[in-house]
Motif scaffolding. Sequence first.
Motif, PDB file in Angstrom:
ATOM      1  N   LEU A 229      -0.237 -21.408  15.709  1.00 25.71           N
ATOM      2  CA  LEU A 229      -0.520 -22.573  14.889  1.00 25.71           C
ATOM      3  C   LEU A 229      -1.979 -22.999  15.009  1.00 25.71           C
ATOM      4  O   LEU A 229      -2.636 -22.739  16.020  1.00 25.71           O
ATOM      5  N   ASN A 230      -2.449 -23.689  13.977  1.00 29.80           N
ATOM      6  CA  ASN A 230      -3.753 -24.338  14.034  1.00 29.80           C
ATOM      7  C   ASN A 230      -3.569 -25.626  14.855  1.00 29.80           C
ATOM      8  O   ASN A 230      -2.857 -26.532  14.447  1.00 29.80           O
ATOM      9  N   LYS A 231      -4.222 -25.707  16.003  1.00 24.33           N
ATOM     10  CA  LYS A 231      -3.995 -26.802  16.941  1.00 24.33           C
ATOM     11  C   LYS A 231      -4.350 -28.162  16.348  1.00 24.33           C
ATOM     12  O   LYS A 231      -3.587 -29.129  16.459  1.00 24.33           O
ATOM     13  N   PHE A 258      -0.843 -21.758  20.034  1.00 27.71           N
ATOM     14  CA  PHE A 258      -1.960 -22.063  19.165  1.00 27.71           C
ATOM     15  C   PHE A 258      -2.917 -20.875  19.066  1.00 27.71           C
ATOM     16  O   PHE A 258      -2.988 -20.043  19.984  1.00 27.71           O
ATOM     17  N   ARG A 259      -3.648 -20.826  17.977  1.00 27.16           N
ATOM     18  CA  ARG A 259      -4.620 -19.768  17.767  1.00 27.16           C
ATOM     19  C   ARG A 259      -5.679 -19.787  18.873  1.00 27.16           C
ATOM     20  O   ARG A 259      -6.168 -20.849  19.268  1.00 27.16           O
ATOM     21  N   GLU A 261      -5.541 -19.434  21.964  1.00 31.50           N
ATOM     22  CA  GLU A 261      -5.166 -20.058  23.231  1.00 31.50           C
ATOM     23  C   GLU A 261      -4.383 -19.035  24.053  1.00 31.50           C
ATOM     24  O   GLU A 261      -3.418 -18.439  23.562  1.00 31.50           O
ATOM     25  N   SER A 288       6.534 -20.045  17.926  1.00 33.40           N
ATOM     26  CA  SER A 288       6.649 -21.461  18.259  1.00 33.40           C
ATOM     27  C   SER A 288       7.969 -21.994  17.719  1.00 33.40           C
ATOM     28  O   SER A 288       8.457 -21.536  16.681  1.00 33.40           O
TER      29      SER A 288
END
Length: 307
Positions: A229-231, A258-259, A261, A288
């Motif tokens: 996901l985009n944080k 997240f991307r 990470e 997720s």
Amino acid sequence: MSRQNNIPVTIITGFLGAGKTTFINYLLKQNPHTCFALVENEFGDVAIDLKLIKGVDASQMFELKQGCICCSLSDEYELVLQELAERFPDVEHLLIETTGIADPAPVIQPLFRDENLRNIYRYNGTICLIDAVNFESQPEKEINLKQLVVADLVLLNKSEKLSDGEREKLQNTLQKINPLAHIQCSTFGEADVHLETIQTKIRNLFDFVSYSSLHAHIQAKTLRFDLPLNKTEFFSWLAYSLDIYKKQIYRCKGVVCFRNEPFNYILQGVGGSFELEDGELILEETRSEVVFIGKLEGVSLEFNGAL
């Protein structure tokens, strides 16, 4: 949103007569070497429960006598918790018992959103005691369900008074209402509880399904994303959704990736507030999953941040 705090805080909730005080006494007795602090909130001018709690120095008892802290939450609650940590630096674990007729969400929220408290305490989870004999007939059903839904551990107290069939049926009912909780039977408030592990292990979240109807108007909805996901967008979307639907979404919990990470994160939210804690190193699985529980009819939960 990620944090590593000091004093663990466990919330003890449950409807009137469920056995909260008896359970706390048993918990203190079973952990004689742990330095506990206890926040008792009373409904009325006389602190009856204070006289019933055994094994705790009265100087470490903080009472909020201006009504139920859950219903008339003010700065007093946050200040009491800060004062407690300042006056008793040796405290190893904080227990907060809510009144039997209270929604525990306002008690939990400051542990997520108040920066001062976040630097002192770490939310350890919520234990809800259920009266096995009177659960179906209790008058304030809405409150009882909120107490149940936010719990990480549910203690089915007085369970010895039910037959095997009745006990199993009630356990199944409770599990459907709160699929995120671990349910355990107890007798006279006695249960083998390890405070450091009461938070439900959510590695099996990916096995959950969405329930269309759990109990009355309470539903659960699961969002799954195969891509990271985009944080920034996820934070914005989640904060907005929990704020506008804070009266409908009682609880959320999940594992998110997240991307860019290297670790995943453990998400949990109660009553409009949420937090993220560091999870595990991502080796292969970047999936997720977030579960929402509450009155979700008419609630829009769509996020496209993984695209």
